[in-house]
Design a protein around this motif. Structure first.
Motif, PDB file in Angstrom:
ATOM      1  N   GLN A  34      19.390  33.866 -17.966  1.00 19.71           N
ATOM      2  CA  GLN A  34      20.380  34.372 -17.168  1.00 19.71           C
ATOM      3  C   GLN A  34      20.582  33.986 -15.952  1.00 19.71           C
ATOM      4  O   GLN A  34      21.742  33.540 -15.415  1.00 19.71           O
ATOM      5  CB  GLN A  34      19.818  36.060 -17.307  1.00 19.71           C
ATOM      6  N   VAL A  53      28.246  29.435  -8.182  1.00 17.15           N
ATOM      7  CA  VAL A  53      29.149  29.677  -9.279  1.00 17.15           C
ATOM      8  C   VAL A  53      28.542  30.040 -10.512  1.00 17.15           C
ATOM      9  O   VAL A  53      28.950  30.830 -11.064  1.00 17.15           O
ATOM     10  CB  VAL A  53      29.702  28.263  -9.397  1.00 17.15           C
ATOM     11  N   GLN A  54      27.379  29.599 -11.027  1.00 18.13           N
ATOM     12  CA  GLN A  54      26.609  29.985 -12.247  1.00 18.13           C
ATOM     13  C   GLN A  54      26.249  31.421 -12.075  1.00 18.13           C
ATOM     14  O   GLN A  54      26.237  32.081 -13.214  1.00 18.13           O
ATOM     15  CB  GLN A  54      25.693  28.944 -12.648  1.00 18.13           C
ATOM     16  N   ARG A  56      27.820  33.902 -10.315  1.00 21.12           N
ATOM     17  CA  ARG A  56      28.864  34.776  -9.936  1.00 21.12           C
ATOM     18  C   ARG A  56      29.349  35.070 -11.304  1.00 21.12           C
ATOM     19  O   ARG A  56      30.000  35.973 -11.743  1.00 21.12           O
ATOM     20  CB  ARG A  56      29.739  34.351  -9.038  1.00 21.12           C
ATOM     21  N   LYS A  57      29.672  34.062 -12.457  1.00 22.61           N
ATOM     22  CA  LYS A  57      30.264  34.168 -13.946  1.00 22.61           C
ATOM     23  C   LYS A  57      29.474  35.174 -14.413  1.00 22.61           C
ATOM     24  O   LYS A  57      30.195  36.029 -15.060  1.00 22.61           O
ATOM     25  CB  LYS A  57      30.166  32.914 -14.270  1.00 22.61           C
ATOM     26  N   ALA A  58      28.121  35.510 -14.358  1.00 15.66           N
ATOM     27  CA  ALA A  58      27.694  36.512 -14.826  1.00 15.66           C
ATOM     28  C   ALA A  58      27.718  37.922 -14.433  1.00 15.66           C
ATOM     29  O   ALA A  58      27.708  39.033 -15.092  1.00 15.66           O
ATOM     30  CB  ALA A  58      25.901  36.344 -15.176  1.00 15.66           C
ATOM     31  N   LEU A  60      31.007  38.861 -13.185  1.00 12.66           N
ATOM     32  CA  LEU A  60      32.462  39.038 -13.518  1.00 12.66           C
ATOM     33  C   LEU A  60      32.753  40.410 -13.830  1.00 12.66           C
ATOM     34  O   LEU A  60      33.776  41.175 -13.279  1.00 12.66           O
ATOM     35  CB  LEU A  60      33.213  38.075 -14.235  1.00 12.66           C
ATOM     36  N   ASP A  76      23.205  42.000 -13.693  1.00 14.71           N
ATOM     37  CA  ASP A  76      24.489  42.199 -14.470  1.00 14.71           C
ATOM     38  C   ASP A  76      24.468  43.780 -15.120  1.00 14.71           C
ATOM     39  O   ASP A  76      23.545  44.327 -15.221  1.00 14.71           O
ATOM     40  CB  ASP A  76      24.742  41.257 -15.586  1.00 14.71           C
ATOM     41  N   SER A 112      30.781  43.391  -7.182  1.00 15.58           N
ATOM     42  CA  SER A 112      31.425  42.805  -8.082  1.00 15.58           C
ATOM     43  C   SER A 112      32.147  41.344  -7.232  1.00 15.58           C
ATOM     44  O   SER A 112      32.621  41.615  -6.214  1.00 15.58           O
ATOM     45  CB  SER A 112      32.672  43.322  -8.557  1.00 15.58           C
ATOM     46  N   SER A 115      37.629  37.273  -5.350  1.00 16.06           N
ATOM     47  CA  SER A 115      38.157  36.000  -6.008  1.00 16.06           C
ATOM     48  C   SER A 115      37.713  34.626  -5.364  1.00 16.06           C
ATOM     49  O   SER A 115      37.754  33.612  -5.923  1.00 16.06           O
ATOM     50  CB  SER A 115      39.792  35.949  -5.628  1.00 16.06           C
ATOM     51  N   GLY A 117      34.183  34.650  -5.003  1.00 13.42           N
ATOM     52  CA  GLY A 117      32.840  34.660  -5.515  1.00 13.42           C
ATOM     53  C   GLY A 117      31.949  35.332  -4.544  1.00 13.42           C
ATOM     54  O   GLY A 117      30.756  35.114  -4.466  1.00 13.42           O
TER      55      GLY A 117
END
Length: 173
Positions: A34, A53-54, A56-58, A60, A76, A112, A115, A117
């Motif tokens: 994860q 980046v990797q 923050r994607k989880a 969203l 998450d 959360s 925009s 991150g």
């Protein structure tokens, strides 16, 4: 167990947590996959921290932030719900009290990424975790840990221990 939207699957004796989106795909997201990696980042004057980046994607779909053992921890939402389910099961078993779980829940903050991150680290969390401007963001399997830069005890634990190398070598990984 309460309905969480997260499911688990058993493979080779290891349980992997799957988000609701992952449950329809062929391969579940293993908890160890994860969140990975580490980097030094800065909390700005408004209490915002830009996540890698990797990571923050989880998040969203949102995440939950709490301080555990002096470290700010983010899960998450599916993982957080599974953790709360585990705590509630421990209340039922008599290992924890509902007051203890209530203390955990009331100390948890919804986060959360915006925009850009960034997430807001509440002032109370920054104080409790000893976070100032410069922090390390650590991928720790099923969670993200945020800790102050320059903690000698923590720094010593950020290298791969010889015992881990030996186990991996022995298993031919």
């Amino acid at each position: 167990m309460a309905e969480t939207g997260a499911t688990t699957t058993e493979r080779s004796g290891a349980t992997a947590l799957m988000s609701p989106d992952a449950s329809t795909s062929a391969a579940p997201v293993h908890a160890a996959s994860q969140f990975r990696g580490r980097g030094e980042y800065a909390i700005d004057d408004k209490g915002r921290l830009t996540l890698p980046v990797q990571m923050r994607k989880a998040l969203l779909g949102g995440g939950s932030l709490v301080v555990l053992d002096g470290r700010a921890v983010i899960w998450d939402e599916p993982t957080y719900r599974a953790a709360v389910d585990q705590l509630n099961e421990r209340v039922t078993a008599g290992d924890l009290t509902s007051t203890q779980v209530r203390g955990f829940l009331s100390s948890t903050h919804l986060v959360s990424p915006d925009s850009q991150g960034r997430i807001v680290i509440p002032h109370a969390v920054r104080i409790e975790a000893g976070l100032e401007r410069d922090v390390l963001v650590l991928g720790a399997g099923p969670r993200i840990e945020i800790v102050p830069v320059g903690d000698a005890a923590l720094d010593a634990g950020l290298t791969v221990d010889d015992a881990v190398v030996e186990v991996l070598d022995h298993a031919r990984f």
